[in-house]
Design an enzyme around this catalytic site. Structure first.
Site, mmCIF file in Angstrom:
data_model
loop_
_atom_site.group_PDB
_atom_site.id
_atom_site.type_symbol
_atom_site.label_atom_id
_atom_site.label_comp_id
_atom_site.label_asym_id
_atom_site.label_seq_id
_atom_site.Cartn_x
_atom_site.Cartn_y
_atom_site.Cartn_z
ATOM 1 C CB SER A 111 -0.996 0.016 1.311
ATOM 2 O OG SER A 111 -1.652 -1.087 1.171
ATOM 3 C CG HIS A 116 -2.271 3.551 3.359
ATOM 4 N ND1 HIS A 116 -3.722 3.535 3.342
ATOM 5 C CD2 HIS A 116 -1.463 2.736 3.310
ATOM 6 C CE1 HIS A 116 -3.909 2.119 3.302
ATOM 7 N NE2 HIS A 116 -2.486 1.585 3.280
#
Length: 290
Positions: free
Chosen positions: A195, A241
């Site tokens: 991610s 993230h």
């Protein structure tokens, strides 16, 4: 009285000629002459590109940021998807979850923990976990979502940046996400997934679209949905993230806004600064834990 002979063509020595290649100055006969803007050039200078006054590499088609145009513009993306899938198969081949899975235990991002009285993790010098954890997924929905995002974002971005810049962006974005996880998460927590790298692609894509003056509403909407999921669902590492997103945006800006005359310096210098930030974060966290 001596008779002066003209030199022979470098390709046909038996043919005298008074004409020389305007680039390499080798004698050339009429069969070897290639018309140029000034005079004639030999076949070798024309074939290698030196007849333009530049190196052969300078004549290759380039992407919008100066990367080399490849025959398969999605090759690196395909390889990255393949690596992620291979690691996913390896994780499920041995079974187990979390610390019970030897693949996750040995390659996942863990700051530091004791296994059979032995200290393991990044704090013990296992820095490779910052990289290998980027290719690990435990749930099918996790790898499915990440690989779809990688394909949708990575393919066009690879085509725009070129292979070397794109791969650098992907890896450093993932490392930046891993570094922020290591810096802020408890050291015994296990973090896996691509991610951070995917959010780096989001950041770079937004910058590139801004630079090309494309409609940014689709990518902004998709990014907003992902950020809502990041902070709204449990079990998602927001540090990875955000770290990847910021790093990707910074490197993307350095790549697409670099002035042509200093393009390589600015582009790779920006990547170097991101890497330096990763190293500083890791060293600070390691110092605090030891």
């Amino acid at each position: 009285m001596e008779t002066e002979h003209l030199p022979g063509c470098y390709r046909h020595p038996d043919r005298e000629t008074g004409v020389r290649c305007t680039r390499c100055e080798r004698p050339i006969c009429p069969d070897c002459m290639v018309d140029a803007s000034v005079g004639f050039q030999c076949p070798e200078c024309v074939r290698t590109g030196s007849g333009t006054g530049h190196s052969p590499a300078a004549n290759q088609p380039r992407t919008v940021v100066g990367g080399t145009v490849a025959g398969d513009p999605h090759l690196v993306t395909k390889v990255l998807v393949g690596i992620n899938v291979a690691f996913f198969v390896a994780v499920h081949a041995v079974g187990g979850a979390g610390f019970g899975n030897p693949v996750l235990r040995e390659l996942g991002l863990i700051g530091g923990y004791y296994w059979n009285t032995d200290l393991q993790g990044v704090v013990d010098g296992q820095w490779y976990r910052l990289l290998t954890s980027m290719f690990l997924h435990e749930e099918i929905w996790h790898i499915g979502f990440n690989m779809l995002s990688l394909w949708w974002l990575g393919g066009p971005l690879e085509q725009a940046l070129g292979r070397a810049r794109y791969l650098t962006l992907y890896v450093l974005s993932g490392l930046a996400g891993s570094a922020l996880v290591y810096l802020l998460e408890p050291p015994f927590s296990l973090t896996i997934g691509a991610s951070g790298a995917i959010f780096g692609l989001f950041g770079a894509t937004a910058v590139l679209m801004r630079r090309l003056r494309y409609d940014m509403r689709p990518v902004i909407a998709l990014l907003a949905i992902n950020l809502i999921m990041t902070f709204g669902w449990g079990g998602i590492s927001w540090q990875a993230h955000i770290g990847g997103l910021v790093a990707g945006a910074v490197m993307g800006a350095g790549m697409v806004y670099a002035p042509r005359e200093r393009r390589a310096l600015v582009q790779w210098g920006t990547c170097g600064l991101v890497l330096a930030g990763v190293l500083v974060a890791v060293l600070l966290r390691t110092s605090a834990l030891t």
